[in-house]
Design a protein around this motif. Structure first.
Motif, short mmCIF file in Angstrom:
data_model
loop_
_atom_site.label_atom_id
_atom_site.label_comp_id
_atom_site.label_asym_id
_atom_site.label_seq_id
_atom_site.Cartn_x
_atom_site.Cartn_y
_atom_site.Cartn_z
N SER A 27 0.87 -1.17 0.00
CA SER A 27 0.00 0.00 0.00
C SER A 27 0.91 1.22 0.00
CB SER A 27 -0.88 0.04 1.25
OG SER A 27 -1.78 -1.04 1.24
N MET A 28 0.45 2.30 -0.62
CA MET A 28 1.29 3.48 -0.78
C MET A 28 0.69 4.67 -0.05
SD MET A 28 1.52 6.62 -2.55
CE MET A 28 0.99 6.73 -4.23
N LEU A 91 4.92 -1.46 2.89
CA LEU A 91 4.44 -0.09 2.88
C LEU A 91 5.35 0.71 1.97
CD1 LEU A 91 2.54 2.11 3.97
CD2 LEU A 91 4.20 2.46 5.83
N GLU A 92 4.76 1.36 0.98
CA GLU A 92 5.51 2.23 0.08
C GLU A 92 5.25 3.66 0.49
OE1 GLU A 92 4.97 4.00 -4.37
OE2 GLU A 92 4.63 1.84 -4.15
N LEU A 93 6.32 4.39 0.78
CA LEU A 93 6.22 5.83 1.04
C LEU A 93 6.71 6.53 -0.22
CD1 LEU A 93 7.66 6.03 4.67
CD2 LEU A 93 5.28 5.74 3.94
N THR A 94 5.87 7.40 -0.76
CA THR A 94 6.21 8.14 -1.98
C THR A 94 6.48 9.58 -1.62
OG1 THR A 94 4.89 6.69 -3.38
CG2 THR A 94 5.36 8.88 -4.24
N HIS A 95 7.64 10.08 -2.02
CA HIS A 95 8.01 11.47 -1.77
C HIS A 95 8.13 12.21 -3.09
CE1 HIS A 95 11.25 14.61 -1.13
NE2 HIS A 95 10.17 15.08 -0.55
N ASN A 96 7.29 13.19 -3.28
CA ASN A 96 7.39 14.09 -4.43
C ASN A 96 8.34 15.21 -4.02
OD1 ASN A 96 5.44 12.88 -6.32
ND2 ASN A 96 4.01 13.26 -4.65
N TRP A 97 9.45 15.29 -4.73
CA TRP A 97 10.53 16.19 -4.34
C TRP A 97 10.05 17.63 -4.20
CZ3 TRP A 97 14.79 14.25 -8.24
CH2 TRP A 97 15.06 12.91 -7.98
N GLY A 98 10.52 18.28 -3.15
CA GLY A 98 10.22 19.68 -2.91
C GLY A 98 9.12 19.91 -1.89
N THR A 99 8.27 18.92 -1.65
CA THR A 99 7.17 19.12 -0.69
C THR A 99 7.69 19.43 0.70
OG1 THR A 99 7.01 16.73 -0.35
CG2 THR A 99 5.51 17.71 -1.96
N GLU A 100 8.85 18.89 1.05
CA GLU A 100 9.41 19.11 2.39
C GLU A 100 9.81 20.56 2.61
OE1 GLU A 100 12.94 17.90 -0.21
OE2 GLU A 100 10.78 17.57 -0.15
N ASN A 101 9.97 21.33 1.54
CA ASN A 101 10.39 22.74 1.66
C ASN A 101 9.22 23.71 1.68
OD1 ASN A 101 13.13 21.93 1.54
ND2 ASN A 101 12.96 21.78 -0.69
N ASP A 102 8.00 23.22 1.56
CA ASP A 102 6.81 24.07 1.55
C ASP A 102 6.10 23.93 2.89
OD1 ASP A 102 4.36 25.32 1.23
OD2 ASP A 102 3.91 24.37 -0.69
N PRO A 103 6.20 24.96 3.76
CA PRO A 103 5.62 24.84 5.10
C PRO A 103 4.10 24.68 5.10
CG PRO A 103 6.41 27.07 4.70
CD PRO A 103 6.85 26.24 3.54
N ASP A 104 3.42 25.08 4.03
CA ASP A 104 1.97 24.97 3.97
C ASP A 104 1.49 23.70 3.29
OD1 ASP A 104 1.63 27.48 5.22
OD2 ASP A 104 1.94 28.49 3.29
N GLY A 118 -8.89 5.36 4.74
CA GLY A 118 -9.09 5.44 6.18
C GLY A 118 -7.82 5.28 6.99
N HIS A 119 -7.18 4.11 6.92
CA HIS A 119 -6.01 3.87 7.76
C HIS A 119 -5.28 2.61 7.32
CE1 HIS A 119 -9.24 1.48 9.68
NE2 HIS A 119 -8.27 0.62 9.92
N ILE A 120 -4.08 2.45 7.88
CA ILE A 120 -3.37 1.18 7.83
C ILE A 120 -3.42 0.62 9.25
CG2 ILE A 120 -1.94 1.83 5.85
CD1 ILE A 120 0.39 2.29 7.81
N CYS A 121 -3.02 -0.61 9.44
CA CYS A 121 -3.12 -1.23 10.76
C CYS A 121 -1.88 -2.04 11.08
CB CYS A 121 -4.36 -2.13 10.81
SG CYS A 121 -4.60 -2.96 12.39
N PHE A 122 -1.45 -1.94 12.33
CA PHE A 122 -0.39 -2.78 12.87
C PHE A 122 -0.98 -3.58 14.01
CE2 PHE A 122 2.29 0.00 10.57
CZ PHE A 122 3.54 -0.58 10.47
#
Length: 178
Positions: A27-28, A91-104, A118-122
């Motif tokens: 799941s991503m 679990l796939e984490l997808t990072h679109n570059w640059g989002t970390e630099n936008d505080p909003d 809804g959610h993932i579960c452990f």
């Protein structure tokens, strides 16, 4: 007789032969800042990163994580990539570059309106110990096990606000029974 599936409207009792061998692999979730999310998923939930794949032409990276302490992944990157895509519960984490630099910048968590994801579960061996661990790590709770109508189920939030259900399987044997 061995259990195969519950019967409900729309459920096909027999598995189509063409689907033999299909595996729900991953799941991503999209994440704003991979360093923050990786710290949470590896440091708080104990997952390990199996593989990172970068796509510079499209400006995104994929991180594949697993919570299986005993699974032996191959060392060679190509073999490990193929192995990762054959596993269950990734679990796939997808990072679109640059989002970390936008505080909003924020992703929709799926639980605000309009609701969708809804959610993932452990599942955990000891819910009370897990709650103490989350408290010690300043994890935000949506719901603690003693809150609400459904007891013995907790919901926490990851750094992007995604909900993660936390359950202790042996406490749930009465669920769905009137």
């Amino acid at each position: 007789m061995t259990f195969t599936t519950e019967s409900h409207p729309g459920v096909r009792a027999e598995m189509p032969a063409a689907t033999r061998g299909f595996v729900l692999n991953h799941s991503m979730l999209r994440v704003k800042d991979p360093a923050v999310s990786l710290a949470f998923y590896t440091g708080v939930l104990g997952m390990r990163v199996l593989r990172k794949l970068d796509f510079p032409e499209m400006k995104f990276s994929l991180y594949f994580l697993m919570k299986d302490d005993d699974a032996a992944a191959p060392d060679e990157a190509g073999e490990r990539t193929a192995w990762t895509f054959s596993q269950r519960g990734i679990l796939e984490l997808t990072h679109n570059w640059g989002t970390e630099n936008d505080p909003d910048f924020r992703y929709h968590d799926g639980n605000a309106q309009p609701q969708g994801f809804g959610h993932i579960c452990f599942s955990v061996p000891d819910l009370a110990a897990a709650v103490r661990w989350f408290d010690n790590n300043q994890v935000a709770f949506v719901k603690r096990p003693e809150q609400g109508k459904m007891k013995d189920v907790a919901f926490i939030k990851d750094p992007d606000g995604y909900w993660i259900e936390i359950v202790q399987p042996d406490l749930l044997t009465g669920l769905g029974r009137s």
